[in-house]
Design a protein around this motif. Structure first.
Motif, PDB file in Angstrom:
ATOM      1  N   TYR A 124      32.013  71.604 -38.454  1.00  8.14           N
ATOM      2  CA  TYR A 124      32.818  72.434 -39.360  1.00  8.14           C
ATOM      3  C   TYR A 124      33.809  73.297 -38.581  1.00  8.14           C
ATOM      4  N   LYS A 125      33.364  73.821 -37.452  1.00  6.21           N
ATOM      5  CA  LYS A 125      34.218  74.693 -36.640  1.00  6.21           C
ATOM      6  C   LYS A 125      35.416  73.936 -36.071  1.00  6.21           C
ATOM      7  N   ARG A 126      35.190  72.719 -35.588  1.00  2.00           N
ATOM      8  CA  ARG A 126      36.238  71.987 -34.887  1.00  2.00           C
ATOM      9  C   ARG A 126      37.023  71.020 -35.760  1.00  2.00           C
ATOM     10  N   LEU A 127      36.411  70.521 -36.827  1.00  3.11           N
ATOM     11  CA  LEU A 127      37.104  69.561 -37.688  1.00  3.11           C
ATOM     12  C   LEU A 127      37.329  70.075 -39.108  1.00  3.11           C
ATOM     13  N   GLY A 128      36.645  71.154 -39.480  1.00  2.96           N
ATOM     14  CA  GLY A 128      36.778  71.667 -40.838  1.00  2.96           C
ATOM     15  C   GLY A 128      36.114  70.784 -41.875  1.00  2.96           C
ATOM     16  N   ARG A 129      35.162  69.958 -41.452  1.00  4.34           N
ATOM     17  CA  ARG A 129      34.454  69.053 -42.350  1.00  4.34           C
ATOM     18  C   ARG A 129      33.025  69.550 -42.578  1.00  4.34           C
ATOM     19  N   THR A 130      32.619  69.582 -43.829  1.00  8.35           N
ATOM     20  CA  THR A 130      31.238  69.953 -44.131  1.00  8.35           C
ATOM     21  C   THR A 130      30.332  68.733 -44.019  1.00  8.35           C
ATOM     22  N   THR A 131      29.062  68.966 -43.786  1.00  9.48           N
ATOM     23  CA  THR A 131      28.094  67.879 -43.689  1.00  9.48           C
ATOM     24  C   THR A 131      26.947  68.116 -44.675  1.00  9.48           C
ATOM     25  N   THR A 132      26.343  67.035 -45.096  1.00 10.91           N
ATOM     26  CA  THR A 132      25.139  67.097 -45.926  1.00 10.91           C
ATOM     27  C   THR A 132      23.951  66.706 -45.055  1.00 10.91           C
ATOM     28  N   THR A 133      22.898  67.532 -45.067  1.00 16.17           N
ATOM     29  CA  THR A 133      21.719  67.283 -44.234  1.00 16.17           C
ATOM     30  C   THR A 133      20.606  66.645 -45.055  1.00 16.17           C
ATOM     31  N   ILE A 134      20.072  65.559 -44.520  1.00 14.78           N
ATOM     32  CA  ILE A 134      18.966  64.851 -45.156  1.00 14.78           C
ATOM     33  C   ILE A 134      17.806  64.812 -44.159  1.00 14.78           C
ATOM     34  N   LYS A 135      16.615  65.123 -44.620  1.00 12.45           N
ATOM     35  CA  LYS A 135      15.453  65.052 -43.756  1.00 12.45           C
ATOM     36  C   LYS A 135      15.029  63.592 -43.585  1.00 12.45           C
ATOM     37  N   GLY A 136      14.709  63.220 -42.348  1.00 16.48           N
ATOM     38  CA  GLY A 136      14.296  61.858 -42.075  1.00 16.48           C
ATOM     39  C   GLY A 136      13.115  61.815 -41.125  1.00 16.48           C
ATOM     40  N   LYS A 137      12.509  60.655 -41.023  1.00 15.27           N
ATOM     41  CA  LYS A 137      11.363  60.493 -40.127  1.00 15.27           C
ATOM     42  C   LYS A 137      11.398  59.109 -39.508  1.00 15.27           C
ATOM     43  N   GLY A 138      11.477  59.074 -38.174  1.00 13.70           N
ATOM     44  CA  GLY A 138      11.466  57.808 -37.467  1.00 13.70           C
ATOM     45  C   GLY A 138      10.051  57.318 -37.244  1.00 13.70           C
ATOM     46  N   LEU A 139       9.872  56.000 -37.191  1.00 15.29           N
ATOM     47  CA  LEU A 139       8.546  55.425 -36.997  1.00 15.29           C
ATOM     48  C   LEU A 139       7.945  55.861 -35.664  1.00 15.29           C
ATOM     49  N   ILE A 140       8.797  55.934 -34.625  1.00 13.13           N
ATOM     50  CA  ILE A 140       8.335  56.324 -33.296  1.00 13.13           C
ATOM     51  C   ILE A 140       8.789  57.730 -32.931  1.00 13.13           C
ATOM     52  N   SER A 141      10.060  58.047 -33.270  1.00 12.42           N
ATOM     53  CA  SER A 141      10.647  59.320 -32.825  1.00 12.42           C
ATOM     54  C   SER A 141      10.208  60.527 -33.638  1.00 12.42           C
ATOM     55  N   GLY A 142       9.631  60.312 -34.823  1.00 16.05           N
ATOM     56  CA  GLY A 142       9.139  61.429 -35.627  1.00 16.05           C
ATOM     57  C   GLY A 142      10.218  62.074 -36.476  1.00 16.05           C
ATOM     58  N   GLU A 143      10.077  63.393 -36.723  1.00 15.54           N
ATOM     59  CA  GLU A 143      10.977  64.122 -37.613  1.00 15.54           C
ATOM     60  C   GLU A 143      12.412  64.153 -37.072  1.00 15.54           C
ATOM     61  N   LYS A 144      13.373  63.833 -37.933  1.00 22.17           N
ATOM     62  CA  LYS A 144      14.791  63.849 -37.584  1.00 22.17           C
ATOM     63  C   LYS A 144      15.586  64.448 -38.744  1.00 22.17           C
ATOM     64  N   GLU A 145      16.840  64.805 -38.442  1.00 25.71           N
ATOM     65  CA  GLU A 145      17.784  65.203 -39.484  1.00 25.71           C
ATOM     66  C   GLU A 145      18.909  64.178 -39.531  1.00 25.71           C
ATOM     67  N   VAL A 146      19.319  63.818 -40.722  1.00 29.60           N
ATOM     68  CA  VAL A 146      20.422  62.879 -40.898  1.00 29.60           C
ATOM     69  C   VAL A 146      21.590  63.647 -41.504  1.00 29.60           C
ATOM     70  N   LEU A 147      22.701  63.703 -40.777  1.00 33.29           N
ATOM     71  CA  LEU A 147      23.901  64.382 -41.258  1.00 33.29           C
ATOM     72  C   LEU A 147      24.855  63.350 -41.841  1.00 33.29           C
ATOM     73  N   TYR A 148      25.366  63.629 -43.027  1.00 32.77           N
ATOM     74  CA  TYR A 148      26.343  62.749 -43.676  1.00 32.77           C
ATOM     75  C   TYR A 148      27.663  63.498 -43.780  1.00 32.77           C
ATOM     76  N   CYS A 149      28.736  62.863 -43.290  1.00 36.95           N
ATOM     77  CA  CYS A 149      30.045  63.534 -43.258  1.00 36.95           C
ATOM     78  C   CYS A 149      31.136  62.517 -43.576  1.00 36.95           C
ATOM     79  N   VAL A 150      32.060  62.873 -44.464  1.00 38.32           N
ATOM     80  CA  VAL A 150      33.214  62.030 -44.781  1.00 38.32           C
ATOM     81  C   VAL A 150      34.434  62.606 -44.066  1.00 38.32           C
ATOM     82  N   LEU A 151      35.203  61.750 -43.392  1.00 42.24           N
ATOM     83  CA  LEU A 151      36.336  62.204 -42.598  1.00 42.24           C
ATOM     84  C   LEU A 151      37.373  61.092 -42.511  1.00 42.24           C
ATOM     85  N   THR A 152      38.455  61.334 -41.785  1.00 40.40           N
ATOM     86  CA  THR A 152      39.503  60.331 -41.626  1.00 40.40           C
ATOM     87  C   THR A 152      39.326  59.604 -40.300  1.00 40.40           C
ATOM     88  N   ARG A 153      39.972  58.455 -40.179  1.00 38.17           N
ATOM     89  CA  ARG A 153      39.828  57.638 -38.974  1.00 38.17           C
ATOM     90  C   ARG A 153      40.281  58.381 -37.720  1.00 38.17           C
TER      91      ARG A 153
END
Length: 290
Positions: A218-247
């Protein structure tokens, strides 16, 4: 040490391909388009008009007219963008002057339009893919897009239609129409080479530093993100950020993620349509508490 060497190698390769892209783009202009009075869009198109009318060196015009637009891009996309853009523009301008000494590959206007547009798209696509730019129009379009309901592609198209209309009065409307055809060819090839066939992109980032990454994006691109909680089979608890932006912003996003979390995993997705204001950032970016 191996990570440091890998980063140096990646930077070296990216600058080599930036150089190659700038050379290809310059060749497309001087060996196909300009001899047939076919214009590129954006600031380069304005530079070609001035060059044709007043015989000012095209390379100097490209750099000079782009300075304020590059500054705007730096304010929105960061130092990495500035460095790579300045480098790409210098190479582009040098080789424009170099290729101007050669005979064009063809004087057949339709061949020049098709092959010149495709070649220009390959060159500019490589430059965009590796974080640079040779025309500041898209940087300004990103800023305007954040404050209006128009997409980046729509703003660039409007800007180019104005340029081609002016060129039509000066050089003839057949040249303006060929220039517009070249623009559509170039635009599609750029998208194919840089990131795919869509203007908007969606990024999914799997990370353990979701909050810090969200703030930095947000600071550098001015884009907001949506955070989704995730869990990897091996890596455990993770966060998944979803962001829409331009190429154009994808390279800087990669840079931010690599800088803050080397273990993060990024996927870039195509976006066929956007409904709502997810990509827009109408408020000025405020200082974010650490």
């Amino acid at each position: 040490m191996s990570v440091f060497k890998n980063k140096k190698a990646k930077n070296l390769i990216s600058f080599i391909l930036l150089t190659l892209g700038a050379i290809i783009a310059a060749a497309a202009l001087e060996l196909f388009l300009i001899p047939c009075t076919i214009l590129d869009g954006g600031i380069t198109g304005i530079s070609i008009i001035i060059h044709k009318l007043f015989h000012i060196p095209l390379g100097l015009l490209v750099i000079g007219l782009n300075i304020p637009f590059v500054w705007i891009g730096y304010k929105n996309l960061g130092k990495n963008f500035l460095l790579r853009t300045i480098y790409a523009m210098i190479i582009f301008s040098i080789f424009i002057e170099y290729f101007s000494m050669f005979q064009p590959f063809t004087e057949e206007i339709l061949l020049a339009t098709v092959f010149g547009g495709a070649t220009l798209g390959i060159g500019v696509g490589l430059i965009i893919h590796f974080g640079g730019c040779v025309d500041g129009t898209e940087s300004v379009a990103i800023v305007i897009s954040k404050k209006t309901s128009l997409s980046v592609g729509q703003i660039v198209l409007i800007f180019n239609l104005i340029i081609y209309t002016v060129a039509g009065f000066i050089f003839g409307f057949d040249r303006a129409m060929y220039s517009l055809l070249t623009y559509f060819i170039t635009f599609n090839v750029i998208d194919f080479v840089s990131e795919g066939m869509e203007q908007a992109k969606a990024a999914m980032i799997i990370t353990e530093k979701g909050t810090d990454l969200s703030k930095e994006i947000y600071k550098r691109l001015g884009r907001t993100t949506t955070t989704i909680k995730g869990k990897g089979l091996i890596s455990g608890e993770k966060e998944v950020l979803y962001c829409v932006l331009t190429r154009v912003e994808i390279f800087e996003l990669r840079h931010i993620v690599e800088e803050m979390d080397e273990s993060a995993f990024i996927t870039i997705l195509e976006v066929s349509d956007i409904i709502g204001n997810h990509m827009k950032s109408t408020k000025k970016i405020r200082k974010i508490k650490s």
